[in-house]
Scaffold this motif. Structure first.
Motif, PDB file in Angstrom:
ATOM      1  N   TRP A  73      54.306  26.622  48.969  1.00 38.53           N
ATOM      2  CA  TRP A  73      55.539  26.985  49.677  1.00 38.53           C
ATOM      3  C   TRP A  73      56.120  28.290  49.127  1.00 38.53           C
ATOM      4  O   TRP A  73      56.533  29.163  49.894  1.00 38.53           O
ATOM      5  CB  TRP A  73      56.543  25.836  49.546  1.00 38.53           C
ATOM      6  CG  TRP A  73      57.931  26.180  49.942  1.00 38.53           C
ATOM      7  CD1 TRP A  73      58.430  26.222  51.214  1.00 38.53           C
ATOM      8  CD2 TRP A  73      59.013  26.533  49.062  1.00 38.53           C
ATOM      9  NE1 TRP A  73      59.755  26.597  51.174  1.00 38.53           N
ATOM     10  CE2 TRP A  73      60.133  26.788  49.870  1.00 38.53           C
ATOM     11  CE3 TRP A  73      59.137  26.662  47.674  1.00 38.53           C
ATOM     12  CZ2 TRP A  73      61.375  27.161  49.347  1.00 38.53           C
ATOM     13  CZ3 TRP A  73      60.362  27.036  47.153  1.00 38.53           C
ATOM     14  CH2 TRP A  73      61.467  27.280  47.981  1.00 38.53           C
ATOM     15  N   ARG A  90      56.664  31.613  51.408  1.00 36.60           N
ATOM     16  CA  ARG A  90      57.967  32.260  51.587  1.00 36.60           C
ATOM     17  C   ARG A  90      57.891  33.740  51.219  1.00 36.60           C
ATOM     18  O   ARG A  90      58.355  34.594  51.973  1.00 36.60           O
ATOM     19  CB  ARG A  90      59.001  31.513  50.731  1.00 36.60           C
ATOM     20  CG  ARG A  90      60.392  32.008  50.868  1.00 36.60           C
ATOM     21  CD  ARG A  90      61.431  30.971  50.474  1.00 36.60           C
ATOM     22  NE  ARG A  90      61.802  30.137  51.620  1.00 36.60           N
ATOM     23  CZ  ARG A  90      62.862  29.338  51.646  1.00 36.60           C
ATOM     24  NH1 ARG A  90      63.652  29.251  50.599  1.00 36.60           N
ATOM     25  NH2 ARG A  90      63.135  28.637  52.719  1.00 36.60           N
ATOM     26  N   VAL A 142      58.362  37.002  53.879  1.00 39.44           N
ATOM     27  CA  VAL A 142      59.365  38.066  53.754  1.00 39.44           C
ATOM     28  C   VAL A 142      58.689  39.441  53.728  1.00 39.44           C
ATOM     29  O   VAL A 142      59.122  40.381  54.398  1.00 39.44           O
ATOM     30  CB  VAL A 142      60.219  37.866  52.479  1.00 39.44           C
ATOM     31  CG1 VAL A 142      61.145  39.053  52.259  1.00 39.44           C
ATOM     32  CG2 VAL A 142      61.017  36.575  52.582  1.00 39.44           C
ATOM     33  N   HIS A 156      49.404  33.769  54.499  1.00 40.60           N
ATOM     34  CA  HIS A 156      50.484  33.188  55.310  1.00 40.60           C
ATOM     35  C   HIS A 156      49.925  32.537  56.577  1.00 40.60           C
ATOM     36  O   HIS A 156      50.341  31.446  56.965  1.00 40.60           O
ATOM     37  CB  HIS A 156      51.503  34.279  55.660  1.00 40.60           C
ATOM     38  CG  HIS A 156      52.768  33.764  56.278  1.00 40.60           C
ATOM     39  ND1 HIS A 156      53.899  33.486  55.548  1.00 40.60           N
ATOM     40  CD2 HIS A 156      53.069  33.471  57.564  1.00 40.60           C
ATOM     41  CE1 HIS A 156      54.845  33.044  56.374  1.00 40.60           C
ATOM     42  NE2 HIS A 156      54.369  33.025  57.599  1.00 40.60           N
ATOM     43  N   ALA A 157      48.963  33.213  57.207  1.00 41.43           N
ATOM     44  CA  ALA A 157      48.402  32.679  58.449  1.00 41.43           C
ATOM     45  C   ALA A 157      47.655  31.368  58.188  1.00 41.43           C
ATOM     46  O   ALA A 157      47.865  30.366  58.875  1.00 41.43           O
ATOM     47  CB  ALA A 157      47.464  33.705  59.079  1.00 41.43           C
ATOM     48  N   LEU A 158      46.771  31.374  57.164  1.00 42.39           N
ATOM     49  CA  LEU A 158      45.956  30.177  56.937  1.00 42.39           C
ATOM     50  C   LEU A 158      46.788  29.037  56.371  1.00 42.39           C
ATOM     51  O   LEU A 158      46.621  27.875  56.753  1.00 42.39           O
ATOM     52  CB  LEU A 158      44.774  30.513  56.029  1.00 42.39           C
ATOM     53  CG  LEU A 158      43.791  31.519  56.664  1.00 42.39           C
ATOM     54  CD1 LEU A 158      42.788  32.004  55.627  1.00 42.39           C
ATOM     55  CD2 LEU A 158      43.068  30.894  57.842  1.00 42.39           C
ATOM     56  N   VAL A 202      48.568  27.441  59.173  1.00 46.14           N
ATOM     57  CA  VAL A 202      47.743  26.463  59.879  1.00 46.14           C
ATOM     58  C   VAL A 202      47.734  25.137  59.102  1.00 46.14           C
ATOM     59  O   VAL A 202      47.818  24.056  59.688  1.00 46.14           O
ATOM     60  CB  VAL A 202      46.304  27.001  60.066  1.00 46.14           C
ATOM     61  CG1 VAL A 202      45.385  25.922  60.615  1.00 46.14           C
ATOM     62  CG2 VAL A 202      46.314  28.222  60.991  1.00 46.14           C
ATOM     63  N   ILE A 225      50.176  24.001  57.214  1.00 48.43           N
ATOM     64  CA  ILE A 225      51.476  23.350  57.456  1.00 48.43           C
ATOM     65  C   ILE A 225      51.460  22.632  58.805  1.00 48.43           C
ATOM     66  O   ILE A 225      51.907  21.484  58.931  1.00 48.43           O
ATOM     67  CB  ILE A 225      52.624  24.387  57.428  1.00 48.43           C
ATOM     68  CG1 ILE A 225      52.756  25.014  56.033  1.00 48.43           C
ATOM     69  CG2 ILE A 225      53.947  23.748  57.850  1.00 48.43           C
ATOM     70  CD1 ILE A 225      53.757  26.162  55.973  1.00 48.43           C
ATOM     71  N   ILE A 226      50.903  23.321  59.815  1.00 51.48           N
ATOM     72  CA  ILE A 226      50.853  22.730  61.158  1.00 51.48           C
ATOM     73  C   ILE A 226      50.020  21.438  61.123  1.00 51.48           C
ATOM     74  O   ILE A 226      50.389  20.415  61.706  1.00 51.48           O
ATOM     75  CB  ILE A 226      50.277  23.746  62.173  1.00 51.48           C
ATOM     76  CG1 ILE A 226      51.233  24.942  62.298  1.00 51.48           C
ATOM     77  CG2 ILE A 226      50.046  23.095  63.533  1.00 51.48           C
ATOM     78  CD1 ILE A 226      50.684  26.115  63.082  1.00 51.48           C
ATOM     79  N   ASP A 285      51.879  18.599  59.552  1.00 52.02           N
ATOM     80  CA  ASP A 285      52.903  18.049  60.438  1.00 52.02           C
ATOM     81  C   ASP A 285      52.338  17.276  61.633  1.00 52.02           C
ATOM     82  O   ASP A 285      52.948  16.316  62.095  1.00 52.02           O
ATOM     83  CB  ASP A 285      53.799  19.175  60.966  1.00 52.02           C
ATOM     84  CG  ASP A 285      54.691  19.746  59.864  1.00 52.02           C
ATOM     85  OD1 ASP A 285      54.966  19.016  58.898  1.00 52.02           O
ATOM     86  OD2 ASP A 285      55.096  20.913  59.976  1.00 52.02           O
TER      87      ASP A 285
END
Ligand code: HEM
Lengths: 126, 145
Positions: free
Chosen positions: A19, A23, A27, A76-78, A81, A83-84, A87
């Motif tokens: 995380w 973050r 940014v 960030h992109a991977l 994925v 995180i998605i 969820d």
């Protein structure tokens, strides 16, 4: 005997560091995007103005910074994925730890060919 | 500085739309689409041919003469700016404790986002690849045909 507090799902483990990195990279990409929309808008001014600014992107310094930016985007992109999947995938939470290591492996696997190609362009090798 | 924390077990208000939920879903949907858009963008601009050294006015003119890349870049612009701005809003909400400072920052974020979306969209769709009176050597090759 007092014992150290046990780690939780988040504190001090993959859940936390994944995380923190997500973050920070988010940014960094955001601020780059602000600049990038503005530099690209110069095409509307004149060919000379656009070419003058974009030529700074071809210097070794910015070439290296851009390589760093791509590292941030890959992560960030991977991880996004991941995180998605945490969820929405039934087994996402169970495999979140393994998926993070997979994110890192895929990052490296994509970064190495990118870096070879991009840096040899930047430094005119080959 | 005192922070008012809602009673933990109180049910959420069902009045009005649940914007936080839509924001949460937007981050995931836009993120999934952005993976393809951004990876394709990096590949087409940096990996093909001479990569970074090929990028100049004529290169951009050649790309945006094609509606495919206009739509690609336009989608990327809207999705990424709203995603990034909403992400920054989350971070501001996390760290900025003074209510009025927090509100001012979130407001500024959306103003910047809106301005860049308008600017970027106009640039992509009103762009003239062959501006009159320019040095032809700087223009895409189809300008002089
Ligand atoms: C490449 C595809 C991308 C994917 C898959 C992706 C995915 C995600 C996801 C799933 C979140 C978490 C949202 C939440 O926890 O509710 C997020 C947060 C965020 N993203 Fe992205 N994103 C992508 C691209 C970008 C871009 C281009 C930007 C910048 C313009 C950006 C900036 C951010 C920021 C600032 C956050 C907030 C981070 C936080 O709250 O800690 N992302 N992203």
């Amino acid at each position: 005997m007092p014992t150290k507090p046990a780690g939780t799902l988040y504190r001090g483990k993959v859940g936390m560091w994944s995380w923190v990195l997500h973050r920070i990279t988010g940014v960094a990409i955001f601020f780059f995007l602000l600049v990038h929309v503005l530099d690209t808008a110069l095409v509307r001014l004149s060919p000379e103005a656009y070419n003058a600014v974009i030529s700074t992107y071809k210097t070794p310094l910015i070439g290296l910074a851009e390589t760093g930016l791509v590292v941030a985007i890959l992560y960030h992109a991977l991880n996004g994925v991941r995180i998605i999947l945490v969820d929405f995938w039934r087994k996402g939470a169970k495999y979140q730890n393994k998926m993070w290591w997979a994110v890192l492996v895929i990052c490296v696997a994509l970064f190495v060919p990118f870096a070879i190609r991009h840096l040899s362009n930047v430094f005119h090798i080959g | 500085m005192s922070v008012v924390i809602e009673t933990p077990r109180s049910p959420r208000s069902r009045k009005g739309a649940n914007w936080e939920k839509y924001g949460w879903m937007y981050m995931r949907i836009s993120g999934a689409i952005l993976v393809a858009l951004i990876f394709g963008h990096l590949f087409a601009n940096l990996m093909v041919g001479e990569g970074i050294h090929a990028i100049d006015f004529a290169f951009v003119g050649g790309k945006w003469a094609n509606p495919f890349w206009q739509v690609w870049d336009g989608l990327m612009l809207w999705l990424a700016l709203i995603h990034g701005t909403n992400g920054m809003r989350t971070i501001v909400n996390d760290y900025v404790e003074r209510q009025n400072v927090r509100k001012a920052l979130v407001w500024a974020l959306w103003v910047i986002c809106g301005a860049l979306i308008v600017l970027g969209t106009l640039v992509i769709f009103t762009f003239d690849p062959c501006p009159a009176g320019s040095d032809p050597s700087l223009l895409p090759s189809f300008c002089t045909k």
